[in-house]
Structure formats: C-alpha cells, structure tokens
Design an enzyme around this catalytic site. Structure first.
Site, PDB file in Angstrom:
ATOM      1  N   HIS A   1      -9.648   0.485   5.088  1.00  0.00           N
ATOM      2  CA  HIS A   1      -8.445   0.835   5.828  1.00  0.00           C
ATOM      3  C   HIS A   1      -8.723   1.860   6.927  1.00  0.00           C
ATOM      4  O   HIS A   1      -9.484   2.681   6.757  1.00  0.00           O
ATOM      5  CB  HIS A   1      -7.483   1.547   4.844  1.00  0.00           C
ATOM      6  CG  HIS A   1      -5.986   1.559   5.336  1.00  0.00           C
ATOM      7  ND1 HIS A   1      -5.564   2.419   6.495  1.00  0.00           N
ATOM      8  CD2 HIS A   1      -5.108   0.673   5.199  1.00  0.00           C
ATOM      9  CE1 HIS A   1      -4.549   2.121   6.548  1.00  0.00           C
ATOM     10  NE2 HIS A   1      -3.899   1.064   5.911  1.00  0.00           N
TER      11      HIS A   1
ATOM     12  N   GLU B   1      -5.170  -5.209  10.552  1.00  0.00           N
ATOM     13  CA  GLU B   1      -4.251  -4.301  10.642  1.00  0.00           C
ATOM     14  C   GLU B   1      -4.650  -3.725  11.933  1.00  0.00           C
ATOM     15  O   GLU B   1      -5.571  -2.519  11.983  1.00  0.00           O
ATOM     16  CB  GLU B   1      -4.233  -3.326   9.515  1.00  0.00           C
ATOM     17  CG  GLU B   1      -3.873  -3.787   8.284  1.00  0.00           C
ATOM     18  CD  GLU B   1      -3.278  -2.755   7.330  1.00  0.00           C
ATOM     19  OE1 GLU B   1      -2.172  -2.906   6.730  1.00  0.00           O
ATOM     20  OE2 GLU B   1      -4.184  -1.790   7.079  1.00  0.00           O
TER      21      GLU B   1
ATOM     22  N   GLY C   1       2.425   2.218  10.774  1.00  0.00           N
ATOM     23  CA  GLY C   1       3.308   3.351  10.709  1.00  0.00           C
ATOM     24  C   GLY C   1       3.925   3.741  11.983  1.00  0.00           C
ATOM     25  O   GLY C   1       4.652   4.618  11.882  1.00  0.00           O
TER      26      GLY C   1
ATOM     27  N   SER D   1       3.375  -2.131  10.163  1.00  0.00           N
ATOM     28  CA  SER D   1       4.954  -2.236  10.379  1.00  0.00           C
ATOM     29  C   SER D   1       5.625  -3.523  10.009  1.00  0.00           C
ATOM     30  O   SER D   1       6.642  -3.804  10.526  1.00  0.00           O
ATOM     31  CB  SER D   1       5.080  -1.809  11.712  1.00  0.00           C
ATOM     32  OG  SER D   1       4.605  -0.493  12.079  1.00  0.00           O
TER      33      SER D   1
ATOM     34  N   ASN E   1       0.822  -1.357   0.016  1.00  0.00           N
ATOM     35  CA  ASN E   1      -0.160  -0.047   0.122  1.00  0.00           C
ATOM     36  C   ASN E   1       0.995   1.222  -0.031  1.00  0.00           C
ATOM     37  O   ASN E   1       1.403   1.535   1.013  1.00  0.00           O
ATOM     38  CB  ASN E   1      -0.864  -0.156   1.431  1.00  0.00           C
ATOM     39  CG  ASN E   1      -1.680   1.252   1.489  1.00  0.00           C
ATOM     40  OD1 ASN E   1      -1.864   2.044   0.438  1.00  0.00           O
ATOM     41  ND2 ASN E   1      -2.423   1.283   2.410  1.00  0.00           N
TER      42      ASN E   1
ATOM     43  N   LYS F   1       0.008   4.123  -0.280  1.00  0.00           N
ATOM     44  CA  LYS F   1      -0.624   5.524   0.530  1.00  0.00           C
ATOM     45  C   LYS F   1      -0.584   6.908  -0.542  1.00  0.00           C
ATOM     46  O   LYS F   1      -0.579   6.503  -1.592  1.00  0.00           O
ATOM     47  CB  LYS F   1      -0.241   5.580   1.983  1.00  0.00           C
ATOM     48  CG  LYS F   1      -0.322   4.437   2.814  1.00  0.00           C
ATOM     49  CD  LYS F   1      -0.302   4.248   4.362  1.00  0.00           C
ATOM     50  CE  LYS F   1      -0.253   2.996   4.914  1.00  0.00           C
ATOM     51  NZ  LYS F   1      -0.371   2.996   6.194  1.00  0.00           N
TER      52      LYS F   1
ATOM     53  N   GLU G   1      -6.960   4.076   8.177  1.00  0.00           N
ATOM     54  CA  GLU G   1      -6.951   5.656   7.880  1.00  0.00           C
ATOM     55  C   GLU G   1      -8.136   6.282   7.373  1.00  0.00           C
ATOM     56  O   GLU G   1      -8.432   7.281   7.640  1.00  0.00           O
ATOM     57  CB  GLU G   1      -5.762   5.814   6.883  1.00  0.00           C
ATOM     58  CG  GLU G   1      -4.385   5.742   7.752  1.00  0.00           C
ATOM     59  CD  GLU G   1      -3.145   5.219   6.864  1.00  0.00           C
ATOM     60  OE1 GLU G   1      -3.339   5.310   5.756  1.00  0.00           O
ATOM     61  OE2 GLU G   1      -2.519   4.752   7.482  1.00  0.00           O
TER      62      GLU G   1
HETATM   63  P1  13P Z   1       2.790   0.393   7.789  1.00  0.00           P
HETATM   64  O1  13P Z   1       3.678  -1.009   7.113  1.00  0.00           O
HETATM   65  O2  13P Z   1       3.676   1.555   7.080  1.00  0.00           O
HETATM   66  O3  13P Z   1       2.809   0.208   9.318  1.00  0.00           O
HETATM   67  O4  13P Z   1       1.286   0.421   6.914  1.00  0.00           O
HETATM   68  C1  13P Z   1       0.594  -0.718   7.144  1.00  0.00           C
HETATM   69  C2  13P Z   1      -0.786  -0.379   6.419  1.00  0.00           C
HETATM   70  O5  13P Z   1      -1.239   0.501   6.856  1.00  0.00           O
HETATM   71  C3  13P Z   1      -0.875  -1.112   4.967  1.00  0.00           C
HETATM   72  O6  13P Z   1      -2.092  -0.977   4.779  1.00  0.00           O
END
Ligand code: 13P
Length: 247
Positions: free
Chosen positions: A95, A167, A173, A208, A9, A11, A97
C-alpha cells in the site's frame, strides 16, 4: 476477465466497538447471492472480533500488512501464518502508505507478497504513482517497475494468481479520483504486462472511490472492482459501491 471484487480498507480507524458495529451492519445488509466478492480489511487488533461476526456471512477478511518473515524472533511483527490462523483470506501488500510512511521498498513488498502466498494468503499488490511522477509522464513506467519487482522474485504466474490494485497516490484520501480513462489506461498496461496468464487476474482501482464515481470506473474493461478507503467506513455507502461492481 478477472472476477468482480470490492474491498474496504479500514486503515487505522475506529475502536473495537465501532469495528464490531460496522461488521454487523455489513453482514446484515449483505445479500447471500451477491456476485462480487466482498472483503474488509480491519485494523489488525480487530480482526478476531470482525472474523467472528462475519463467520456466517459471505464477506471475506483481510489484513492491511504482513511480515515478510515466517514465525520466529521478530518482535512486533505478524506473520502470514498468523493471519491465516485468524481467518484472513487476503492481505494488502505495498500500500502506498506503507511504501511512503514506513519506507517499504519494492524488494520488501515483493518479499511480503511471497510470504503471503507461501502461507496460503492471497496478496493484493498495491501499486501507483505519485503526483509528480504523473506530471513527469512516468506513471506507466513506475507501475510496471513496482510489478516487475514482484515478478522477479516469485515469477509471472504467481503474480497473475494474486490481485493487483492500482491506487494513484495523489488520489488516495484526497477526494480527487483518476478519471475512468486515466484509470483504464493504467489497468490496460498492467494487463499487457501480465500477458496471457493475466487475462483472468483481478485488477482493482483505488483512490477516493465513492458511490458517485464508482459506476464509471467499474465500467472500464480492465477494472474488475475497487479498493475503497474512507467510503468503506460507512456500511450504506460501501454497500452502494459494492452493488455498482455488479451493475
Ligand atoms: P480512499 O478511498 O480513502 O482514497 O483510500 C483509498 C485507499 O488507500 C484504499 O486502500
């Protein structure tokens, strides 16, 4: 057993040029006989360019978001039909976010899931608890509720035909990862919730993931692969993680 899958991803990162460069590097490094399916989720605007570059590779493309509506008067939105038209095989829905920053409810997520499936795009349903929910011992309940909202709208069989990514919000992150045992516990609970039809549903872990922690996570019996954020922006690192899905 779900099929092995590794997803990156990207982002809201990068430029058109960096997206093209990353896609080119991935297509060069990708072995044609890799067993795990690899998917990248570029920013929407970069999907056509990335799609062109990956057209002859075995890497699939997905989008990070989709409208819950079909084509029509919805200014600023992008439909699942449009994603399919641009070569997207997958789309992320729910997701954390999107849920936290953009206020997407369980109901909206379920509608997006349905819109994707109706158009022939495979949804990857993202679920996970916040740090305070884990502290309150509510993890399994929160995840089950997020999945139930989709089951209520489209039915269990349709959910089993999708991909589910666990997740934990506190691990995204942050550099903090769920331990393999913590992740497996949630994946096993999801598998139980899905019942018989969910035995072959692909379940991913995200939060992560990097090449140092991926091996132990992917060894867990109910984890079929990963949804990788930050570490998917660097071709070598992502390729190293991908190899661990198959190890
Ligand atoms: P990170 O691997 O940067 O923690 O992000 C995970 C994520 O949100 C994948 O969709």
């Amino acid at each position: 057993m779900g099929k092995p899958l590794i997803a990156g991803n990207w982002k809201m990162h990068g430029t058109a040029e960096s997206a093209r460069k990353l896609a080119t590097q991935l297509s060069q490094h990708r072995s044609q006989d890799a067993v795990a399916e690899m998917i990248v989720f570029p920013p929407l605007l970069h999907i056509p360019a990335v799609s062109d570059i990956l057209a002859t590779s075995s890497i699939s493309i997905g989008a990070q978001n989709v409208s819950q509506y079909s084509n029509g008067a919805y200014t600023g939105e992008v439909s699942a039909e449009m994603l399919l038209d641009q070569g997207c095989k997958y789309v992320l829905v729910g997701h954390s976010e999107r849920r936290a920053v953009f206020g997407e409810s369980d109901q909206t997520v379920a509608e997006k899931f349905r819109a994707a499936q109706n158009a022939g795009v495979i949804p990857i349903l993202c679920v996970g608890e916040s740090f305070s929910q884990r502290q309150q011992d509510a993890t399994l309940e929160v995840v089950a509720k997020q999945i139930s909202a989709v089951i209520d709208l489209v039915g269990l069989d349709k959910v089993c035909q999708s991909v589910i990514a666990y997740e934990p919000v506190w691990a995204i992150g942050t550099g903090e990862t769920a331990s393999p045992e913590q992740a497996q516990e949630v994946h096993a609970a999801i598998r139980t919730q899905l019942g018989k039809a969910g035995r072959s549903t692909t379940l991913l872990y995200g939060g992560s993931v990097n090449k140092g922690n991926a091996a132990e996570l992917f060894k867990q019996p109910d984890i079929n692969g990963g949804l990788v954020g930050g570490a998917s922006l660097e071709a070598d690192e992502f390729m190293n993680i991908a190899q661990l899905v198959e190890a």
